[in-house]
Enzyme design. Sequence first.
Site, mmCIF file in Angstrom:
data_model
loop_
_atom_site.group_PDB
_atom_site.id
_atom_site.type_symbol
_atom_site.label_atom_id
_atom_site.label_comp_id
_atom_site.label_asym_id
_atom_site.label_seq_id
_atom_site.Cartn_x
_atom_site.Cartn_y
_atom_site.Cartn_z
ATOM 1 N N SER A 1 52.462 36.998 38.784
ATOM 2 C CA SER A 1 51.194 37.628 38.444
ATOM 3 C C SER A 1 50.220 37.401 39.588
ATOM 4 C CB SER A 1 50.628 37.025 37.162
ATOM 5 O OG SER A 1 50.113 35.732 37.441
ATOM 6 N N LYS A 2 49.006 37.892 39.383
ATOM 7 C CA LYS A 2 47.988 37.759 40.421
ATOM 8 C C LYS A 2 47.730 36.306 40.799
ATOM 9 C CE LYS A 2 45.433 41.981 39.660
ATOM 10 N NZ LYS A 2 44.827 42.437 38.430
ATOM 11 N N ARG A 3 47.979 35.413 39.828
ATOM 12 C CA ARG A 3 47.778 33.989 40.106
ATOM 13 C C ARG A 3 48.579 33.554 41.335
ATOM 14 N NH1 ARG A 3 50.312 30.724 37.050
ATOM 15 N NH2 ARG A 3 51.386 32.381 35.934
#
Length: 493
Positions: free
Chosen positions: A242-244
Site C-alpha cells: 500500500s501507500k505506506r
Amino acid sequence: MVKVRFAPSPTGQLHVGALRTALFNWLFARHHGGSLVLRIEDTDVSRSSEEMTRAILEALKWVGLDWDEGPIYQSQRFEIYRQAAHQLVSLGRAYYCFCTPDEIERRRQEAKARGQHWKYDRHCLHLPEEQKSELLKKGAPAAIRFLMPEGVTEFNDLIHGQISVENKNLEDFVLLRSDGFPTYHLSVVVDDIEARITHVIRGDDHITNTPKQILLYRAFQKEIPQFAHLPLILGPDRKKLSKRHGHTAVLSFRDQGYLPLAFFNFVAQLSWSPGREERIYGREEMIAGFSLERISKGSPVFDLNKLQWLNSRLINEMPVAELIRELRSWLEKRGLWKDAFLTEKKDWLEKLVELVRPRSRTLVELTDMLAPFISNQVDYDPEAVRKHLLDPCLEELLPKLIADFDQLKTFTATELEQVVRGRAEKEGVKAAVFIHALRVLLLGRSVGPGIFEVLELMGKEKTLARLDNLAEARKVIEETGEVKNGRSTKNNL
Ligand code: GLU
C-alpha cells in the site's frame, strides 16, 4: 477465441497491483492471439473522474500495453444494467427490496444482539404480491436483490485450483440499488457476457466475488468464463502493498526515471518469469513464454532493489542511441538538451553516456551525471568539498596543473593521466590528491567515473575554467563549517 478484459475503476491512480493484472491479461491475449478489452468501471460516479481515467490510460501506454476494444465506459451503460436486473426479476431469479438502509441496520443490530450472524433476511421476498405491486405503483424506492439459490458453487481457478462455497453462506446481494445504480456484480457480469469474455484474470481480492458472479451467469443462462486470481502483492514487511510502503502508482515510477521495459519486467516477474534467469526479457519473449499455469500461487514481495537492479541492467544493456532517445525528455526538462546532440555532438554524447551509465540506476541519476558535462554550472556537494578541496596545498598546486593542461595540444585520457601523475610526482604528493580534487571541481561530487575519461570528455576549455574555481567551490562551506546551499552562483564554464 481467447478474449480477456482489464477493468480498472478510475477512483485512483493505476497502481502496481492493477498493472500486473493488466499485464497478465495482455500477455495472455497476445500469447493466444486473442483480444483484450479495456473497460473503465466508473459506475461509482462520485468517486470516479475523467482525470483518473486519463492517467490510467497514460500509465498503460507508458508500460507499452495496448488493447483491442474499448475503452468501454460503464457509466454510459446504466440503462443496460437496469434492463438486465429487471430481466432477472421476470425470470424469478431476483426480487424487489423496499427495505431502507435504516431498517436493515436496525435488524442487523437486533441480530447482533441475539448473537446471530446477519445476512439479508428476505423480508421483501415474502411480501404479499398486492403489497409489492402497490409499492411499485406508488414509486417506492426499490432495490433489486439476487435470489440466492440453494446448493454449492464451485469453480476451478486456473491459479488456485478448486474452490467451493456453500450458497447458504452468501446473501441475496443487491444487483440494482434503489437509486437505479447497478452494483459491481451486476455490471461486471453483464459486460463480460456481452463482450464474450472467455477468461477473467484479476486480483485475489475478487476471489470471494466469483461465486456470486458465477451464479449470475447461471441465472442469465450464459456460459461461464474461466477464472484466474492473481496472488496479493506484499510490501517488504509482508503486509498488503500500500501507500505506506512508498510509491505504488505506476506513473510515479516513470517520474523516478525507470524505463518502461524494466518496469514491465519487474511487475511481470513479481509472479511469473519466462525463464529461470533474473534478467530483462523482451516483450516478444514474454508473450511467447506466457502461461497462466506457471504463475506462482504465493504472494510476491515488492522489492524496490530488484526494480533498480533491472533498470540499471537495462540502462547498461540497451543500445546507447536508444538510451539517448529515452533520455531526451529528461535532458529537455532540465534545459540540458541541445539539437547538436543529433548532429555534430552525437558521438560525444554517446561516449559520455557510455562512460556514466554503469553508475546510473535510473534516468534521473543518469541525467544528474550528465549535467556537469553539458551545463555551464556545477552544483558542489558540500561534503565532497569539505573532504577533498580544503587541503591548503591546492592553492599552489592547481595553477601548476592548469599550466600543464594548457600546454596540451590534444586532450586525451592517456595524456591527461601522464600529466597528472607526472605533476604529482614532481610535487611529492599522491596522485589521489589531484584526482579527488579534480573530480569535485569538475563534477561537484566525490564519486564518478574514471577521472581521465571525465577530463577528456569535459574538454580543455571547460576543464580549465573549472579548475580555476577552487575559491568558488569552497564558498559552499561557511567559515563555521555550516553547510550552505550547494549551488555555485558563478556562471562558469
Ligand atoms: N473494477 C474492478 C477493480 O478495479 C475489477 C473488476 C474485475 O476485474 O472483475 O478492482
